[in-house]
Motif scaffolding. Structure first.
Motif, PDB file in Angstrom:
ATOM      1  N   ALA A 211       0.767  -1.234  -0.090  1.00 35.70           N
ATOM      2  CA  ALA A 211      -0.041   0.110   0.010  1.00 35.70           C
ATOM      3  C   ALA A 211       0.764   1.193   0.018  1.00 35.70           C
ATOM      4  CB  ALA A 211      -0.926  -0.127   1.253  1.00 35.70           C
ATOM      5  N   ALA A 212       2.032   1.318   0.692  1.00 35.11           N
ATOM      6  CA  ALA A 212       2.714   2.315   0.905  1.00 35.11           C
ATOM      7  C   ALA A 212       3.510   2.703  -0.559  1.00 35.11           C
ATOM      8  CB  ALA A 212       3.932   2.127   2.068  1.00 35.11           C
ATOM      9  N   LEU A 213       4.012   1.544  -1.404  1.00 32.52           N
ATOM     10  CA  LEU A 213       4.441   1.884  -2.309  1.00 32.52           C
ATOM     11  C   LEU A 213       3.641   2.137  -3.812  1.00 32.52           C
ATOM     12  CD1 LEU A 213       7.559  -0.607  -1.996  1.00 32.52           C
ATOM     13  CD2 LEU A 213       7.580   1.778  -1.507  1.00 32.52           C
ATOM     14  N   LEU A 214       2.529   1.862  -3.605  1.00 30.95           N
ATOM     15  CA  LEU A 214       1.451   1.932  -4.528  1.00 30.95           C
ATOM     16  C   LEU A 214       1.226   3.712  -5.138  1.00 30.95           C
ATOM     17  CD1 LEU A 214      -1.444  -0.526  -4.701  1.00 30.95           C
ATOM     18  CD2 LEU A 214       0.082  -0.377  -6.469  1.00 30.95           C
ATOM     19  N   PRO A 215       1.094   3.773  -6.384  1.00 34.22           N
ATOM     20  CA  PRO A 215       0.670   5.075  -6.870  1.00 34.22           C
ATOM     21  C   PRO A 215      -0.537   5.256  -5.977  1.00 34.22           C
ATOM     22  CG  PRO A 215       1.367   4.015  -8.639  1.00 34.22           C
ATOM     23  CD  PRO A 215       1.538   3.227  -7.403  1.00 34.22           C
ATOM     24  N   GLU A 216      -0.909   6.632  -5.262  1.00 34.63           N
ATOM     25  CA  GLU A 216      -2.061   6.800  -4.693  1.00 34.63           C
ATOM     26  C   GLU A 216      -3.217   6.529  -5.398  1.00 34.63           C
ATOM     27  OE1 GLU A 216      -3.750  10.779  -2.290  1.00 34.63           O
ATOM     28  OE2 GLU A 216      -1.978  10.923  -3.605  1.00 34.63           O
ATOM     29  N   ARG A 217      -3.343   7.036  -6.661  1.00 36.17           N
ATOM     30  CA  ARG A 217      -4.665   6.732  -7.069  1.00 36.17           C
ATOM     31  C   ARG A 217      -4.976   5.199  -7.162  1.00 36.17           C
ATOM     32  NH1 ARG A 217      -6.654   5.183 -12.172  1.00 36.17           N
ATOM     33  NH2 ARG A 217      -4.828   5.255 -13.028  1.00 36.17           N
ATOM     34  N   LEU A 218      -4.134   4.355  -7.475  1.00 35.57           N
ATOM     35  CA  LEU A 218      -4.408   2.803  -7.564  1.00 35.57           C
ATOM     36  C   LEU A 218      -4.520   2.401  -6.039  1.00 35.57           C
ATOM     37  CD1 LEU A 218      -1.839   1.208 -10.037  1.00 35.57           C
ATOM     38  CD2 LEU A 218      -4.291   2.180 -10.297  1.00 35.57           C
ATOM     39  N   ARG A 219      -3.981   2.775  -5.132  1.00 32.53           N
ATOM     40  CA  ARG A 219      -4.017   2.373  -3.635  1.00 32.53           C
ATOM     41  C   ARG A 219      -5.595   2.641  -3.472  1.00 32.53           C
ATOM     42  NH1 ARG A 219      -0.104   4.859  -0.956  1.00 32.53           N
ATOM     43  NH2 ARG A 219      -1.352   6.988  -0.756  1.00 32.53           N
ATOM     44  N   GLU A 220      -6.193   3.832  -3.729  1.00 37.07           N
ATOM     45  CA  GLU A 220      -7.327   4.451  -3.533  1.00 37.07           C
ATOM     46  C   GLU A 220      -8.596   3.406  -4.294  1.00 37.07           C
ATOM     47  OE1 GLU A 220      -7.693   8.430  -4.545  1.00 37.07           O
ATOM     48  OE2 GLU A 220      -6.669   9.062  -2.546  1.00 37.07           O
TER      49      GLU A 220
END
Length: 284
Positions: A211-220
């Motif tokens: 979760a920390a390393l994913l691009p923010e939009r994909l995490r959401e």
């Protein structure tokens, strides 16, 4: 959909694989492995990849098989001999031949390029954020890492020619993707596997780092929890990993490569044997 291209001829393949020093340098760093979950979820954000995995793999029964299969192929392509690389490439392409459906094919060079692009992007992200940037030349790493997609049938001329073009390709592709229900289903099976509950502590760390390393939009879009507490915990964990990397001598950080290749080859052979058994046992 681009036409499938053959794996490079043996002499061409040996020539391409002779130039892997920078690829091997970064790939041998254990810290890069922290981004394995990031790369997998980025791959699944492509609807063609998500449908292929959801419709042609037993991810519910073997949730980490897709991840380890990709890593094993990457290990052999990076560290193996040309003969070993040609052998696994033929096996993987054989598997991919059966992976096809509406709007996707396992031997589609565009999908092969995207899968490899997520691995390249994730390795460079770890290198730039957690390691000493001067240790590896990103431009040369990218140039050499293109061989991973090439041996599966995505020609060099269909891949971005340099790092700047690759960055533009990543930005454009990520902007066009949307996490589908199939991608979320596979991601849940990988991040919260029912059959691996005994590994709860390790999986908890795996989820946090992913979760920390994913691009923010994909995490959401994946719906991964990201509270202030989780953000602080991830920051401490990643800082600790980076500090450990800096103080550990290089020769201690890198496991013996021939052993890794043998283990990866053994896992691939075992996976293919199990796949053949399941295919024979399936009702016609």
């Amino acid at each position: 959909m681009p036409a499938t291209s053959p794996t490079p001829a043996p002499d061409r393949l040996a020539e391409r694989l002779a130039d892997r020093d920078v690829l091997r340098t970064l790939a041998s760093e254990p810290l890069v492995g922290l981004a394995a979950g990031r790369a997998l979820l980025m791959q699944l954000a492509h609807p063609g990849v998500a449908r292929g995995v959801a419709e042609h793999s037993d991810f519910a029964e073997r949730p980490l098989a897709r991840l380890f299969g990709t890593l094993d192929f990457l290990l052999i392509t990076t560290f193996g001999t040309p003969e070993q690389v040609a052998r696994i490439a033929a096996k993987v392409r054989g598997i991919h031949t059966a992976v096809r459906g509406e709007g996707y094919s396992g031997n589609d060079p565009g999908l092969q390029m995207w899968v490899n692009a997520t691995l390249i992007d994730s390795a460079l992200y770890v290198h730039e954020t957690l390691m000493r940037p001067g240790d590896t030349d990103p431009e040369e790493y990218y140039r050499q890492a293109r061989v991973v997609a090439e041996v599966l049938g995505c020609p060099l001329e269909e891949q971005p020619p340099d790092l700047a073009a690759f960055r533009a390709y990543m930005d454009e592709t990520l902007a066009s993707l949307e996490v589908t229900g199939a991608a979320r289903e596979v991601a849940r099976a990988v991040l919260w596997p029912r059959k691996l509950r005994a590994l709860f502590p390790a999986l908890m760390v795996f989820r946090l780092v992913t979760a920390a390393l994913l691009p923010e939009r994909l995490r959401e879009e994946y719906g991964l929890p990201w509270t202030p507490g989780r953000r602080r915990a991830a920051r401490l964990l990643l800082r600790g990993a980076a500090a450990g990397h800096r103080v550990t001598p290089r020769f201690l950080r890198r496991p013996p490569q021939p052993l890794l290749v043998r283990l990866a080859g053994h896992r691939v052979d075992r996976t293919l044997s199990a796949r053949r058994v399941r295919r024979r046992a399936a009702p016609s």
